[in-house]
Design a protein around this motif. Sequence first.
Motif, PDB file in Angstrom:
ATOM      1  N   LEU A  40       0.838  -1.253   0.010  1.00 37.31           N
ATOM      2  CA  LEU A  40      -0.050  -0.141   0.013  1.00 37.31           C
ATOM      3  C   LEU A  40       0.724   1.214   0.092  1.00 37.31           C
ATOM      4  O   LEU A  40       0.501   2.159  -0.397  1.00 37.31           O
ATOM      5  CB  LEU A  40      -0.945   0.102   1.111  1.00 37.31           C
ATOM      6  N   ALA A  41       2.045   1.190   0.540  1.00 37.75           N
ATOM      7  CA  ALA A  41       2.981   2.336   0.407  1.00 37.75           C
ATOM      8  C   ALA A  41       3.682   2.395  -0.985  1.00 37.75           C
ATOM      9  O   ALA A  41       4.154   3.340  -1.173  1.00 37.75           O
ATOM     10  CB  ALA A  41       4.055   1.977   1.501  1.00 37.75           C
ATOM     11  N   GLY A  42       3.600   1.525  -1.694  1.00 39.24           N
ATOM     12  CA  GLY A  42       4.221   1.518  -3.313  1.00 39.24           C
ATOM     13  C   GLY A  42       3.320   2.438  -4.196  1.00 39.24           C
ATOM     14  O   GLY A  42       2.109   2.961  -3.705  1.00 39.24           O
ATOM     15  N   GLY A  43       3.874   2.781  -5.276  1.00 40.80           N
ATOM     16  CA  GLY A  43       3.301   3.472  -6.217  1.00 40.80           C
ATOM     17  C   GLY A  43       2.748   2.720  -7.400  1.00 40.80           C
ATOM     18  O   GLY A  43       2.339   3.269  -8.477  1.00 40.80           O
ATOM     19  N   ALA A  44       1.956   1.610  -7.160  1.00 47.59           N
ATOM     20  CA  ALA A  44       1.418   0.663  -8.240  1.00 47.59           C
ATOM     21  C   ALA A  44       0.030   1.507  -8.365  1.00 47.59           C
ATOM     22  O   ALA A  44      -0.510   1.965  -7.604  1.00 47.59           O
ATOM     23  CB  ALA A  44       1.200  -0.453  -7.754  1.00 47.59           C
ATOM     24  N   ALA A  45      -0.311   1.316  -9.745  1.00 48.72           N
ATOM     25  CA  ALA A  45      -1.456   1.935 -10.152  1.00 48.72           C
ATOM     26  C   ALA A  45      -2.742   1.405  -9.372  1.00 48.72           C
ATOM     27  O   ALA A  45      -3.602   2.057  -9.113  1.00 48.72           O
ATOM     28  CB  ALA A  45      -1.867   1.847 -11.695  1.00 48.72           C
ATOM     29  N   ASP A  46      -2.901   0.165  -9.160  1.00 48.96           N
ATOM     30  CA  ASP A  46      -3.760  -0.401  -8.202  1.00 48.96           C
ATOM     31  C   ASP A  46      -3.125  -1.219  -7.073  1.00 48.96           C
ATOM     32  O   ASP A  46      -3.076  -2.184  -7.022  1.00 48.96           O
ATOM     33  CB  ASP A  46      -4.503  -1.300  -8.947  1.00 48.96           C
ATOM     34  N   LYS A  47      -2.774  -0.153  -6.167  1.00 48.20           N
ATOM     35  CA  LYS A  47      -2.072  -0.853  -4.923  1.00 48.20           C
ATOM     36  C   LYS A  47      -3.163  -1.672  -4.043  1.00 48.20           C
ATOM     37  O   LYS A  47      -2.671  -2.402  -3.202  1.00 48.20           O
ATOM     38  CB  LYS A  47      -1.389   0.118  -4.127  1.00 48.20           C
ATOM     39  N   PHE A  48      -4.427  -1.684  -4.271  1.00 48.43           N
ATOM     40  CA  PHE A  48      -5.295  -2.408  -3.370  1.00 48.43           C
ATOM     41  C   PHE A  48      -5.575  -3.704  -4.247  1.00 48.43           C
ATOM     42  O   PHE A  48      -6.380  -4.418  -3.796  1.00 48.43           O
ATOM     43  CB  PHE A  48      -6.563  -1.649  -3.300  1.00 48.43           C
ATOM     44  N   SER A  49      -4.912  -3.985  -5.435  1.00 57.84           N
ATOM     45  CA  SER A  49      -4.914  -5.308  -5.931  1.00 57.84           C
ATOM     46  C   SER A  49      -4.747  -6.488  -5.070  1.00 57.84           C
ATOM     47  O   SER A  49      -3.855  -6.680  -4.364  1.00 57.84           O
ATOM     48  CB  SER A  49      -4.267  -5.518  -7.312  1.00 57.84           C
ATOM     49  N   GLY A  50      -5.818  -7.526  -4.733  1.00 54.73           N
ATOM     50  CA  GLY A  50      -5.733  -8.436  -4.017  1.00 54.73           C
ATOM     51  C   GLY A  50      -5.877  -8.150  -2.327  1.00 54.73           C
ATOM     52  O   GLY A  50      -5.669  -9.177  -1.597  1.00 54.73           O
ATOM     53  N   VAL A  51      -6.215  -6.654  -2.040  1.00 56.06           N
ATOM     54  CA  VAL A  51      -6.320  -6.353  -0.706  1.00 56.06           C
ATOM     55  C   VAL A  51      -7.807  -6.671  -0.137  1.00 56.06           C
ATOM     56  O   VAL A  51      -8.350  -6.275  -0.796  1.00 56.06           O
ATOM     57  CB  VAL A  51      -5.685  -5.047  -0.403  1.00 56.06           C
ATOM     58  N   SER A  52      -8.012  -7.603   0.581  1.00 53.94           N
ATOM     59  CA  SER A  52      -9.155  -7.965   1.356  1.00 53.94           C
ATOM     60  C   SER A  52      -9.743  -7.044   2.069  1.00 53.94           C
ATOM     61  O   SER A  52      -8.695  -6.709   3.167  1.00 53.94           O
ATOM     62  CB  SER A  52      -9.463  -9.395   1.562  1.00 53.94           C
ATOM     63  N   HIS A  53     -11.072  -6.700   2.061  1.00 53.36           N
ATOM     64  CA  HIS A  53     -11.593  -5.288   3.014  1.00 53.36           C
ATOM     65  C   HIS A  53     -12.968  -5.567   2.897  1.00 53.36           C
ATOM     66  O   HIS A  53     -13.410  -6.180   1.905  1.00 53.36           O
ATOM     67  CB  HIS A  53     -10.822  -4.162   2.697  1.00 53.36           C
ATOM     68  N   ARG A  54     -13.655  -4.763   3.883  1.00 59.32           N
ATOM     69  CA  ARG A  54     -15.007  -4.585   3.876  1.00 59.32           C
ATOM     70  C   ARG A  54     -15.221  -3.010   3.951  1.00 59.32           C
ATOM     71  O   ARG A  54     -14.018  -2.390   4.158  1.00 59.32           O
ATOM     72  CB  ARG A  54     -15.798  -5.314   4.974  1.00 59.32           C
ATOM     73  N   HIS A  55     -16.405  -2.529   3.861  1.00 61.79           N
ATOM     74  CA  HIS A  55     -16.530  -1.071   4.062  1.00 61.79           C
ATOM     75  C   HIS A  55     -17.120  -0.659   5.461  1.00 61.79           C
ATOM     76  O   HIS A  55     -18.030  -1.343   6.055  1.00 61.79           O
ATOM     77  CB  HIS A  55     -17.232  -0.763   2.828  1.00 61.79           C
ATOM     78  N   SER A  56     -16.876   0.105   5.858  1.00 57.88           N
ATOM     79  CA  SER A  56     -17.183   1.101   7.174  1.00 57.88           C
ATOM     80  C   SER A  56     -18.721   1.537   6.833  1.00 57.88           C
ATOM     81  O   SER A  56     -19.176   1.615   5.633  1.00 57.88           O
ATOM     82  CB  SER A  56     -16.357   1.874   7.692  1.00 57.88           C
ATOM     83  N   ALA A  57     -19.305   2.048   7.889  1.00 55.23           N
ATOM     84  CA  ALA A  57     -20.680   2.749   7.648  1.00 55.23           C
ATOM     85  C   ALA A  57     -20.462   3.908   6.754  1.00 55.23           C
ATOM     86  O   ALA A  57     -21.485   4.300   5.796  1.00 55.23           O
ATOM     87  CB  ALA A  57     -21.454   3.079   8.716  1.00 55.23           C
ATOM     88  N   ASN A  58     -19.399   4.503   6.712  1.00 62.02           N
ATOM     89  CA  ASN A  58     -19.103   5.707   5.902  1.00 62.02           C
ATOM     90  C   ASN A  58     -18.560   5.382   4.619  1.00 62.02           C
ATOM     91  O   ASN A  58     -18.411   6.061   3.805  1.00 62.02           O
ATOM     92  CB  ASN A  58     -18.368   6.816   6.558  1.00 62.02           C
ATOM     93  N   GLY A  59     -18.489   4.077   4.355  1.00 63.14           N
ATOM     94  CA  GLY A  59     -17.972   3.583   3.078  1.00 63.14           C
ATOM     95  C   GLY A  59     -16.603   3.442   2.716  1.00 63.14           C
ATOM     96  O   GLY A  59     -15.976   2.841   1.706  1.00 63.14           O
ATOM     97  N   SER A  60     -15.656   3.747   3.620  1.00 67.59           N
ATOM     98  CA  SER A  60     -14.226   3.347   3.722  1.00 67.59           C
ATOM     99  C   SER A  60     -13.883   2.039   4.131  1.00 67.59           C
ATOM    100  O   SER A  60     -14.535   1.543   4.816  1.00 67.59           O
ATOM    101  CB  SER A  60     -13.442   4.164   4.636  1.00 67.59           C
ATOM    102  N   PRO A  61     -12.775   1.691   3.221  1.00 69.40           N
ATOM    103  CA  PRO A  61     -12.190   0.246   3.456  1.00 69.40           C
ATOM    104  C   PRO A  61     -11.721   0.144   4.797  1.00 69.40           C
ATOM    105  O   PRO A  61     -10.757   0.727   5.391  1.00 69.40           O
ATOM    106  CB  PRO A  61     -11.152   0.169   2.562  1.00 69.40           C
ATOM    107  N   ILE A  62     -12.140  -0.755   5.449  1.00 69.67           N
ATOM    108  CA  ILE A  62     -11.546  -1.794   6.626  1.00 69.67           C
ATOM    109  C   ILE A  62     -10.812  -2.791   6.151  1.00 69.67           C
ATOM    110  O   ILE A  62     -11.261  -3.673   5.651  1.00 69.67           O
ATOM    111  CB  ILE A  62     -12.611  -1.806   7.799  1.00 69.67           C
ATOM    112  N   LEU A  63      -9.551  -2.719   6.390  1.00 66.25           N
ATOM    113  CA  LEU A  63      -8.485  -3.794   6.088  1.00 66.25           C
ATOM    114  C   LEU A  63      -8.619  -5.226   6.699  1.00 66.25           C
ATOM    115  O   LEU A  63      -8.836  -5.041   7.927  1.00 66.25           O
ATOM    116  CB  LEU A  63      -7.282  -3.361   5.613  1.00 66.25           C
ATOM    117  N   ASP A  64      -8.870  -6.389   6.125  1.00 63.85           N
ATOM    118  CA  ASP A  64      -8.973  -7.747   6.801  1.00 63.85           C
ATOM    119  C   ASP A  64      -7.439  -7.810   7.547  1.00 63.85           C
ATOM    120  O   ASP A  64      -6.407  -7.203   7.090  1.00 63.85           O
ATOM    121  CB  ASP A  64      -9.064  -8.600   5.804  1.00 63.85           C
TER     122      ASP A  64
END
Length: 165
Positions: A89-113
């Motif tokens: 997630l600190a890297g500069g990849a275009a899709d740094k969330f690729s393969g990162v599992s998460h769910r969404h909080s009530a406000n819609g933000s990712p909560i990382l597994d």
Amino acid sequence: MIGEVEFDSATFRRVLGHYPTGVCVVTASEPGGGPVGMVVGSFTSVSLDPPLVAFFPAKSSSSWPRIKAVGTFCVNVLASDQQPLCRQLAGGAADKFSGVSHRHSANGSPILDGVVAWIDCSLEAVHEAGDHYIVLGRVQALGVERPGPPLLFFQGRYGAFALLD
């Protein structure tokens, strides 16, 4: 003399590196754009009433303006075994969330597994502070996901916390 600095930025960084910091990922979800996130080592609680937290993104951050535009964010406290996730997630990849599992909080933000804890916030205020910003978030919800040692950053390296009796 007031205002004159008698040390360089490398010395400043080296000396302050003797103080460990926790490692968090601040996340948000852009409308129609998916998740955005940034790794921060500068996160703190500020106030109990009202419940406020703060983090300090660099003015040069490309992720911070995107998170600010959303107006809500989630602080994910990384676990000691999540160093690979931190690096991804600190890297500069275009899709740094690729393969990162998460769910969404009530406000819609990712909560990382697998994180130790998460703090869901609305943006309260932003103040300039040198080459960084001070970002205040009003806590809307929070929880502990997986009690255990957090990921720490100390003297330029990652580590874990050990309890002493």
